[in-house]
Every structure is written in structure tokens, then in C-alpha cells.
Design a protein around this motif. Structure first.
Motif, PDB file in Angstrom:
ATOM      1  N   GLU A  20     -76.227 103.979  54.892  1.00  0.00           N
ATOM      2  CA  GLU A  20     -75.235 104.117  55.870  1.00  0.00           C
ATOM      3  C   GLU A  20     -73.845 103.224  55.498  1.00  0.00           C
ATOM      4  O   GLU A  20     -72.959 103.263  55.831  1.00  0.00           O
ATOM      5  CB  GLU A  20     -75.614 103.472  57.373  1.00  0.00           C
TER       6      GLU A  20
ATOM      7  N   GLY B 146     -74.991  94.060  59.897  1.00  0.00           N
ATOM      8  CA  GLY B 146     -73.770  94.714  60.302  1.00  0.00           C
ATOM      9  C   GLY B 146     -72.563  94.887  59.285  1.00  0.00           C
ATOM     10  O   GLY B 146     -72.876  94.471  58.212  1.00  0.00           O
TER      11      GLY B 146
ATOM     12  N   LYS C 205     -71.302 106.524  60.699  1.00  0.00           N
ATOM     13  CA  LYS C 205     -72.199 106.007  61.667  1.00  0.00           C
ATOM     14  C   LYS C 205     -71.342 105.286  63.135  1.00  0.00           C
ATOM     15  O   LYS C 205     -70.079 104.619  62.731  1.00  0.00           O
ATOM     16  CB  LYS C 205     -73.182 104.952  61.343  1.00  0.00           C
TER      17      LYS C 205
ATOM     18  N   ILE D  88     -69.913 103.996  54.696  1.00  0.00           N
ATOM     19  CA  ILE D  88     -68.711 103.488  55.173  1.00  0.00           C
ATOM     20  C   ILE D  88     -67.867 102.853  54.251  1.00  0.00           C
ATOM     21  O   ILE D  88     -66.653 103.220  54.207  1.00  0.00           O
ATOM     22  CB  ILE D  88     -69.231 102.591  56.290  1.00  0.00           C
TER      23      ILE D  88
ATOM     24  N   LEU E  52     -77.278  98.232  59.795  1.00  0.00           N
ATOM     25  CA  LEU E  52     -77.267  99.600  58.810  1.00  0.00           C
ATOM     26  C   LEU E  52     -78.158  99.460  57.729  1.00  0.00           C
ATOM     27  O   LEU E  52     -78.475  98.764  57.273  1.00  0.00           O
ATOM     28  CB  LEU E  52     -75.573  99.401  58.237  1.00  0.00           C
TER      29      LEU E  52
ATOM     30  N   ILE F 227     -63.346  97.186  63.957  1.00  0.00           N
ATOM     31  CA  ILE F 227     -64.415  97.731  63.902  1.00  0.00           C
ATOM     32  C   ILE F 227     -65.550  97.132  63.420  1.00  0.00           C
ATOM     33  O   ILE F 227     -65.326  96.341  62.316  1.00  0.00           O
ATOM     34  CB  ILE F 227     -64.419  99.047  63.229  1.00  0.00           C
ATOM     35  N   LYS F 228     -66.821  96.909  64.214  1.00  0.00           N
ATOM     36  CA  LYS F 228     -68.029  96.426  63.898  1.00  0.00           C
ATOM     37  C   LYS F 228     -68.995  97.261  64.171  1.00  0.00           C
ATOM     38  O   LYS F 228     -69.225  98.020  65.280  1.00  0.00           O
ATOM     39  CB  LYS F 228     -68.074  95.098  64.750  1.00  0.00           C
ATOM     40  N   TRP F 229     -69.850  97.233  63.166  1.00  0.00           N
ATOM     41  CA  TRP F 229     -71.143  97.940  63.345  1.00  0.00           C
ATOM     42  C   TRP F 229     -72.454  96.998  63.408  1.00  0.00           C
ATOM     43  O   TRP F 229     -72.443  95.979  62.799  1.00  0.00           O
ATOM     44  CB  TRP F 229     -71.334  98.848  61.852  1.00  0.00           C
TER      45      TRP F 229
ATOM     46  N   SER G 135     -68.150  94.537  59.441  1.00  0.00           N
ATOM     47  CA  SER G 135     -66.967  94.596  59.994  1.00  0.00           C
ATOM     48  C   SER G 135     -65.713  94.688  59.127  1.00  0.00           C
ATOM     49  O   SER G 135     -65.892  94.515  57.944  1.00  0.00           O
ATOM     50  CB  SER G 135     -66.696  93.344  60.998  1.00  0.00           C
TER      51      SER G 135
ATOM     52  N   ASP H 259     -72.439 110.001  67.547  1.00  0.00           N
ATOM     53  CA  ASP H 259     -72.321 109.826  66.074  1.00  0.00           C
ATOM     54  C   ASP H 259     -71.042 110.307  65.472  1.00  0.00           C
ATOM     55  O   ASP H 259     -70.788 109.856  64.232  1.00  0.00           O
ATOM     56  CB  ASP H 259     -73.521 110.230  65.275  1.00  0.00           C
TER      57      ASP H 259
ATOM     58  N   PRO I 264     -69.702 102.921  65.306  1.00  0.00           N
ATOM     59  CA  PRO I 264     -69.835 101.336  65.440  1.00  0.00           C
ATOM     60  C   PRO I 264     -70.131 100.774  66.720  1.00  0.00           C
ATOM     61  O   PRO I 264     -70.149 101.654  67.835  1.00  0.00           O
ATOM     62  CB  PRO I 264     -68.343 101.279  65.283  1.00  0.00           C
ATOM     63  N   GLN I 265     -70.698  99.614  66.693  1.00  0.00           N
ATOM     64  CA  GLN I 265     -71.246  98.937  67.878  1.00  0.00           C
ATOM     65  C   GLN I 265     -70.081  98.399  68.882  1.00  0.00           C
ATOM     66  O   GLN I 265     -70.124  98.370  69.947  1.00  0.00           O
ATOM     67  CB  GLN I 265     -71.898  97.653  67.460  1.00  0.00           C
TER      68      GLN I 265
END
Length: 121
Positions: free
Chosen positions: A60, A113, A13, A64, A56, A51-53, A115, A2, A15-16
């Protein structure tokens, strides 16, 4: 993990997906000369983080998006050139947050998500 990204002074958080790109900035005098040979006057190299999460919660995504709300902000991130962490100043590009679902009765919103790109100042 994390504590992958420290953005604007706070951890967000993990990212994926996370990609580090390098952009070489040439002076206006760079180009091909009369004999066709490439001549470059490199003035800088800048980092671009893509960056991609994944999914969420409201909290969260709020954290971000608020961490990148300034014109410029510091980001501490894994740097493949050094094999460690680096801190640089970035600005944020477009941000996209697709909605997954919501429940009007309970006021629950789920985000599919988020991005965005960070471009070095």
C-alpha cells in the motif's frame, strides 16, 4: 470507501484523514493603500490537500509513494465547493512515513502511516 482518491491515474487506499484547504494568491500589488484600506488583486485560488493514512502494508505504501513520484500528477478528490469530485494537477510536499515495527526473521515491515500534502500547480 477505497475509491476516494485517484492519484496519478490509480486509486490508492483511502486515507484516515483528509482536509481540503484553499489558498488565495494575491498579486504583488496587493496591500494597504495610503488611507489604510486593504486593496487586493487576487490572481488565483489554489487547493491544498492535507492527507494522512493509517497503518499501511509495504504494498500500500509503495503504491501511494509511486503514484506521487512525478513532478506533477492529476488527483481526483472529493471537492467540498462543488459537492462532488474534482480533478486538478498537483505536486507533492514532504512525505513522512513512520515505521511501526519490523521482523528481521520474516522480513515483515509494518508502517504506522504516511502523511503528505498535495499543492495545486
Amino acid at each position: 470507501m477505497d475509491e476516494l482518491l485517484l492519484v496519478g491515474g490509480r486509486y490508492v487506499k483511502a486515507p484516515q484523514e483528509f482536509s481540503v484547504g484553499y489558498q488565495t494568491i494575491d498579486a504583488d500589488t496587493s496591500g494597504r493603500n495610503a488611507s489604510g484600506t486593504m486593496v487586493r488583486d487576487i490572481i488565483s485560488e489554489k487547493v491544498k490537500l492535507e492527507i494522512k493514512w493509517g497503518p499501511l502494508s509495504d504494498g500500500e505504501i509503495f503504491d501511494i509513494l509511486n503514484a506521487v513520484d512525478s513532478a506533477f500528477f492529476d488527483v481526483t478528490y472529493p471537492n467540498p465547493k462543488t459537492g462532488g469530485m474534482a480533478t486538478k494537477t498537483f505536486y507533492v510536499g514532504d512525505r513522512t512515513a513512520p515505521l511501526y515495527s519490523w521482523n528481521e526473521k520474516f522480513g515483515a515491515i509494518k508502517w504506522q502511516g504516511l502523511s503528505m500534502n498535495f499543492i495545486e500547480k
